[in-house]
Design a protein around this motif. Structure first.
Motif, PDB file in Angstrom:
ATOM      1  N   ASP A  75       0.832  -1.210   0.000  1.00  0.00           N
ATOM      2  CA  ASP A  75       0.000   0.000   0.000  1.00  0.00           C
ATOM      3  C   ASP A  75       0.865   1.257   0.000  1.00  0.00           C
ATOM      4  N   TYR A  76       1.983   1.209   0.691  1.00  0.00           N
ATOM      5  CA  TYR A  76       2.911   2.341   0.682  1.00  0.00           C
ATOM      6  C   TYR A  76       3.514   2.511  -0.716  1.00  0.00           C
ATOM      7  N   ALA A  77       3.917   1.415  -1.347  1.00  0.00           N
ATOM      8  CA  ALA A  77       4.497   1.484  -2.694  1.00  0.00           C
ATOM      9  C   ALA A  77       3.495   2.062  -3.686  1.00  0.00           C
ATOM     10  N   ASP A  78       2.228   1.656  -3.586  1.00  0.00           N
ATOM     11  CA  ASP A  78       1.200   2.204  -4.475  1.00  0.00           C
ATOM     12  C   ASP A  78       1.024   3.704  -4.263  1.00  0.00           C
ATOM     13  N   ARG A  79       1.021   4.130  -3.019  1.00  0.00           N
ATOM     14  CA  ARG A  79       0.894   5.562  -2.688  1.00  0.00           C
ATOM     15  C   ARG A  79       2.090   6.349  -3.234  1.00  0.00           C
ATOM     16  N   ILE A  80       3.284   5.794  -3.108  1.00  0.00           N
ATOM     17  CA  ILE A  80       4.496   6.462  -3.594  1.00  0.00           C
ATOM     18  C   ILE A  80       4.485   6.539  -5.120  1.00  0.00           C
ATOM     19  N   ALA A  81       4.073   5.488  -5.788  1.00  0.00           N
ATOM     20  CA  ALA A  81       4.014   5.504  -7.257  1.00  0.00           C
ATOM     21  C   ALA A  81       3.125   6.649  -7.727  1.00  0.00           C
ATOM     22  N   LYS A  82       1.973   6.770  -7.136  1.00  0.00           N
ATOM     23  CA  LYS A  82       1.052   7.864  -7.498  1.00  0.00           C
ATOM     24  C   LYS A  82       1.720   9.212  -7.252  1.00  0.00           C
ATOM     25  N   ALA A 101       9.230  -0.564  -8.413  1.00  0.00           N
ATOM     26  CA  ALA A 101       9.165  -0.682  -9.869  1.00  0.00           C
ATOM     27  C   ALA A 101       7.817  -1.278 -10.279  1.00  0.00           C
ATOM     28  N   THR A 102       7.393  -2.291  -9.557  1.00  0.00           N
ATOM     29  CA  THR A 102       6.103  -2.920  -9.838  1.00  0.00           C
ATOM     30  C   THR A 102       4.959  -1.932  -9.629  1.00  0.00           C
ATOM     31  N   ALA A 103       5.011  -1.187  -8.535  1.00  0.00           N
ATOM     32  CA  ALA A 103       3.964  -0.193  -8.259  1.00  0.00           C
ATOM     33  C   ALA A 103       3.956   0.904  -9.327  1.00  0.00           C
ATOM     34  N   CYS A 104       5.126   1.372  -9.741  1.00  0.00           N
ATOM     35  CA  CYS A 104       5.201   2.406 -10.782  1.00  0.00           C
ATOM     36  C   CYS A 104       4.697   1.872 -12.116  1.00  0.00           C
ATOM     37  N   TYR A 105       5.030   0.644 -12.427  1.00  0.00           N
ATOM     38  CA  TYR A 105       4.553   0.033 -13.669  1.00  0.00           C
ATOM     39  C   TYR A 105       3.027  -0.053 -13.658  1.00  0.00           C
ATOM     40  N   ARG A 106       2.463  -0.536 -12.565  1.00  0.00           N
ATOM     41  CA  ARG A 106       1.003  -0.651 -12.457  1.00  0.00           C
ATOM     42  C   ARG A 106       0.337   0.712 -12.588  1.00  0.00           C
ATOM     43  N   TYR A 107       0.905   1.725 -11.937  1.00  0.00           N
ATOM     44  CA  TYR A 107       0.315   3.056 -12.008  1.00  0.00           C
ATOM     45  C   TYR A 107       0.421   3.614 -13.432  1.00  0.00           C
ATOM     46  N   ALA A 108       1.550   3.391 -14.086  1.00  0.00           N
ATOM     47  CA  ALA A 108       1.728   3.850 -15.468  1.00  0.00           C
ATOM     48  C   ALA A 108       0.679   3.202 -16.375  1.00  0.00           C
ATOM     49  N   MET A 109       0.472   1.904 -16.225  1.00  0.00           N
ATOM     50  CA  MET A 109      -0.534   1.211 -17.036  1.00  0.00           C
ATOM     51  C   MET A 109      -1.926   1.800 -16.782  1.00  0.00           C
ATOM     52  N   TYR A 110      -2.231   2.052 -15.522  1.00  0.00           N
ATOM     53  CA  TYR A 110      -3.514   2.641 -15.130  1.00  0.00           C
ATOM     54  C   TYR A 110      -3.702   4.013 -15.780  1.00  0.00           C
ATOM     55  N   GLN A 111      -2.619   4.764 -15.921  1.00  0.00           N
ATOM     56  CA  GLN A 111      -2.669   6.096 -16.516  1.00  0.00           C
ATOM     57  C   GLN A 111      -2.542   6.078 -18.036  1.00  0.00           C
ATOM     58  N   GLY A 112      -2.391   4.910 -18.625  1.00  0.00           N
ATOM     59  CA  GLY A 112      -2.277   4.794 -20.070  1.00  0.00           C
ATOM     60  C   GLY A 112      -0.903   5.168 -20.609  1.00  0.00           C
ATOM     61  N   ILE A 113       0.112   5.120 -19.760  1.00  0.00           N
ATOM     62  CA  ILE A 113       1.483   5.425 -20.171  1.00  0.00           C
ATOM     63  C   ILE A 113       2.120   4.154 -20.721  1.00  0.00           C
ATOM     64  N   ASP A 114       2.684   4.247 -21.899  1.00  0.00           N
ATOM     65  CA  ASP A 114       3.290   3.094 -22.563  1.00  0.00           C
ATOM     66  C   ASP A 114       4.701   2.853 -22.030  1.00  0.00           C
ATOM     67  N   VAL A 115       4.874   1.709 -21.376  1.00  0.00           N
ATOM     68  CA  VAL A 115       6.194   1.265 -20.918  1.00  0.00           C
ATOM     69  C   VAL A 115       6.629   0.174 -21.886  1.00  0.00           C
ATOM     70  N   PRO A 116       7.717   0.291 -22.582  1.00  0.00           N
ATOM     71  CA  PRO A 116       8.836   1.206 -22.432  1.00  0.00           C
ATOM     72  C   PRO A 116       8.856   2.368 -23.431  1.00  0.00           C
TER      73      PRO A 116
END
Length: 181
Positions: A75-82, A101-116
């Motif tokens: 939950d902390y990692a998810d909050r930090i990613a946001k 990294a996992t939390a940032c990846y999940r948040y990026a996907m949620y925001q529609g950001i294309d990784v990589p």
């Protein structure tokens, strides 16, 4: 080492250097590294220093996001990613531990950001996310089996009554390409 207790660690300076080089080779311009306690006594702090220095040499803008020490809750990692995405909306590269990294990846996907394509993420552990996650993270790998082998070897020598000459054993790290750069 701490009070004569030997330490087995990775070459954190090399880890920072390798990550900066990889971001540059991906064409990144504004990168971010997460960091814990800022103390020269903490080996992982050397990664941050080397990363920021190498980014400067490569003409990359590098920001640092300081994390709470030893906080590994999802939950902390998810909050930090946001928070990272809100505070650094133009960042196009993130260097952080597997969990973040996992939390940032999940948040990026949620925001529609294309990784990589639009964002590169490099994990600094490479222990599990690289092999067992939904996505294979590009990683500066800390070779955990070699670290454990060296630590066990030191411990066995101490049990046999042998003195340990080197209080610090440094293991090489390396970059492993994944799907996030």
């Amino acid at each position: 080492s701490i009070d004569g207790v030997p330490l087995v660690s990775v070459d954190h300076k090399m880890a920072g250097y390798l990550a900066a080089e990889q971001f540059a080779s991906c064409g990144r311009k504004h990168v971010l590294v997460t960091s814990g306690t800022k103390s020269l006594d903490i080996p992982s702090y050397q990664r941050e220093l080397a990363f920021v220095q190498r980014c400067r040499e490569l003409d990359l803008k590098a920001d640092v996001y300081t994390l709470e020490w030893n906080s590994f809750r999802a939950d902390y990692a998810d909050r930090i990613a946001k928070q990272i995405f809100e505070d650094f909306p133009r960042a196009d590269g993130i260097l952080t531990s597997d969990l973040f990294a996992t939390a940032c990846y999940r948040y990026a996907m949620y925001q529609g950001i294309d990784v990589p394509q639009d964002l590169s993420i490099i994990s600094t552990d490479g222990a599990y996310s690289r092999q067992y996650g939904v996505v294979s993270f590009s990683s500066v790998v800390q070779p955990s089996i070699e670290i454990a082998r060296q630590a066990a070897d030191i411990l066995l020598h101490q049990i046999d009554g042998e003195s340990i000459k080197d209080d610090l054993k440094v293991i090489d790290t390396y970059f492993e390409q994944g799907e996030t750069t």
